[in-house]
Design a protein around this motif. Structure first.
Motif, PDB file in Angstrom:
ATOM      1  N   TYR A 119       0.891  -1.447  -0.109  1.00 60.17           N
ATOM      2  CA  TYR A 119      -0.094   0.018   0.149  1.00 60.17           C
ATOM      3  C   TYR A 119       0.760   1.345  -0.078  1.00 60.17           C
ATOM      4  O   TYR A 119       0.711   2.344  -1.028  1.00 60.17           O
ATOM      5  CB  TYR A 119      -1.012  -0.138   1.125  1.00 60.17           C
ATOM      6  CG  TYR A 119      -2.094   1.220   1.121  1.00 60.17           C
ATOM      7  CD1 TYR A 119      -2.553   1.318   0.512  1.00 60.17           C
ATOM      8  CD2 TYR A 119      -1.211   2.047   2.343  1.00 60.17           C
ATOM      9  CE1 TYR A 119      -3.299   2.444   0.782  1.00 60.17           C
ATOM     10  CE2 TYR A 119      -1.704   3.219   2.686  1.00 60.17           C
ATOM     11  CZ  TYR A 119      -3.089   3.395   1.980  1.00 60.17           C
ATOM     12  OH  TYR A 119      -3.577   4.904   1.933  1.00 60.17           O
ATOM     13  N   THR A 156       1.158   3.861  -3.646  1.00 57.59           N
ATOM     14  CA  THR A 156       1.021   5.524  -3.188  1.00 57.59           C
ATOM     15  C   THR A 156       1.546   6.125  -3.605  1.00 57.59           C
ATOM     16  O   THR A 156       1.408   6.981  -4.331  1.00 57.59           O
ATOM     17  CB  THR A 156      -0.544   5.224  -1.895  1.00 57.59           C
ATOM     18  OG1 THR A 156       1.053   5.119  -0.634  1.00 57.59           O
ATOM     19  CG2 THR A 156      -1.082   4.523  -1.988  1.00 57.59           C
ATOM     20  N   ARG A 198       2.164   9.831  -6.682  1.00 56.01           N
ATOM     21  CA  ARG A 198       2.064  10.749  -6.090  1.00 56.01           C
ATOM     22  C   ARG A 198       3.306  11.331  -6.588  1.00 56.01           C
ATOM     23  O   ARG A 198       3.457  12.612  -6.800  1.00 56.01           O
ATOM     24  CB  ARG A 198       2.057  10.699  -4.716  1.00 56.01           C
ATOM     25  CG  ARG A 198       0.280  10.092  -3.986  1.00 56.01           C
ATOM     26  CD  ARG A 198       0.119  10.395  -2.297  1.00 56.01           C
ATOM     27  NE  ARG A 198      -1.636   9.794  -2.063  1.00 56.01           N
ATOM     28  CZ  ARG A 198      -1.565   9.731  -1.126  1.00 56.01           C
ATOM     29  NH1 ARG A 198      -1.382   9.620  -0.347  1.00 56.01           N
ATOM     30  NH2 ARG A 198      -2.698   9.604  -1.206  1.00 56.01           N
ATOM     31  N   ASP A 255      -7.249  11.320  -4.467  1.00 60.71           N
ATOM     32  CA  ASP A 255      -6.563  10.478  -4.264  1.00 60.71           C
ATOM     33  C   ASP A 255      -7.291   9.416  -2.923  1.00 60.71           C
ATOM     34  O   ASP A 255      -6.709   8.548  -3.164  1.00 60.71           O
ATOM     35  CB  ASP A 255      -6.336  11.464  -2.715  1.00 60.71           C
ATOM     36  CG  ASP A 255      -5.446  12.502  -3.686  1.00 60.71           C
ATOM     37  OD1 ASP A 255      -4.578  12.433  -4.773  1.00 60.71           O
ATOM     38  OD2 ASP A 255      -5.104  13.442  -2.998  1.00 60.71           O
ATOM     39  N   ILE A 272      -6.834   6.247  -6.078  1.00 65.23           N
ATOM     40  CA  ILE A 272      -5.808   5.896  -5.110  1.00 65.23           C
ATOM     41  C   ILE A 272      -5.105   4.721  -4.235  1.00 65.23           C
ATOM     42  O   ILE A 272      -5.086   3.659  -3.665  1.00 65.23           O
ATOM     43  CB  ILE A 272      -4.636   7.093  -5.144  1.00 65.23           C
ATOM     44  CG1 ILE A 272      -4.457   7.253  -6.980  1.00 65.23           C
ATOM     45  CG2 ILE A 272      -3.123   6.111  -5.032  1.00 65.23           C
ATOM     46  CD1 ILE A 272      -3.563   8.808  -7.150  1.00 65.23           C
ATOM     47  N   ALA A 273      -6.473   5.691  -2.771  1.00 59.36           N
ATOM     48  CA  ALA A 273      -5.530   4.869  -1.913  1.00 59.36           C
ATOM     49  C   ALA A 273      -6.325   3.786  -1.550  1.00 59.36           C
ATOM     50  O   ALA A 273      -5.822   2.640  -1.405  1.00 59.36           O
ATOM     51  CB  ALA A 273      -6.064   5.580  -0.549  1.00 59.36           C
TER      52      ALA A 273
END
Length: 213
Positions: free
Chosen positions: A80, A84, A88, A120, A123-124
């Motif tokens: 994870y 991420t 970014r 965001d 994406i998470a």
């Protein structure tokens, strides 16, 4: 001049680099050979993108305006935090990330706070799903291999004409609402095989385990 860069990663012999490029080209992307980058036999769980040979090259060559194409975010990693942070960082450099599965686009150009929050969060969610799938697969493989040791080869049935990577791709696509026909076109599998994976995942998992795949 901006360019498309395809990144591919496989961690086992059952996965296929060439297939990932075919999927990307079938989705309409075109690449120069020097902009196709692959890491073969590399785990997305234990090896961060920056520690892979191909991953390091990505960070070297990608520039603002370039498009990074991946089959799904799990090709960047199965951790994870790594996924991420990687996405970014690329967005801060002005790189656009696009996924073949589900046609997602992650672009750092937006300045709208609401759109940023939605991006965001997505994406998470996708990064968390990639890690969860990796952990579930690892446990299933461990249990399956132990069970398969007691099964003579003649009782395993016919060797499947799909791989664990195919199963993972189908499972992820089904979870995001893709239909059997679209998934079959994307993966190159027969539509009935996709339906079997969707409707009887436990049986498919057992078949893969029987063959220690």
């Amino acid at each position: 001049m901006s360019k498309n860069v395809l990144y591919m990663r496989v961690s086992t012999a059952d996965q296929n680099i060439r297939h990932q490029r075919q999927q990307a080209e079938a989705a309409g992307y075109r690449f120069n050979d020097e902009d196709v980058i692959a890491d073969d036999g590399v785990s997305g769980v234990s090896t961060p993108l920056k520690d892979r040979e191909g991953g390091r090259r990505l960070f070297d060559i990608l520039r603002s305006g370039d498009v990074l194409v991946v089959r799904w975010v799990d090709r960047l990693g199965r951790n994870y935090r790594d996924v991420t942070d990687t996405i970014r960082e690329f967005m801060r450099k002005g790189v656009i990330i696009k996924t073949i599965i589900n046609g997602m686009t992650f672009d750092g150009a937006t300045k709208d706070a609401t759109q940023e929050a939605i991006r965001d969060t997505l994406i998470a969610f996708m990064a968390a799903m990639a890690q969860a799938q990796a952990e579930a697969t690892k446990e299933a493989q461990k249990a399956g291999i132990e069970a398969a040791k007691a099964i003579p080869a003649k009782y395993r049935g016919r060797r499947p004409d799909y791989t664990r990577a195919d199963f993972e791709t189908v499972t992820a696509a089904v979870a995001r609402g893709e239909g059997p026909s679209a998934i079959a076109k994307l993966t190159g599998l027969q539509r009935q095989t996709v339906i079997r994976m969707r409707d009887n995942p436990a049986n498919v998992e057992q078949t893969l385990a029987n063959w220690r795949m």
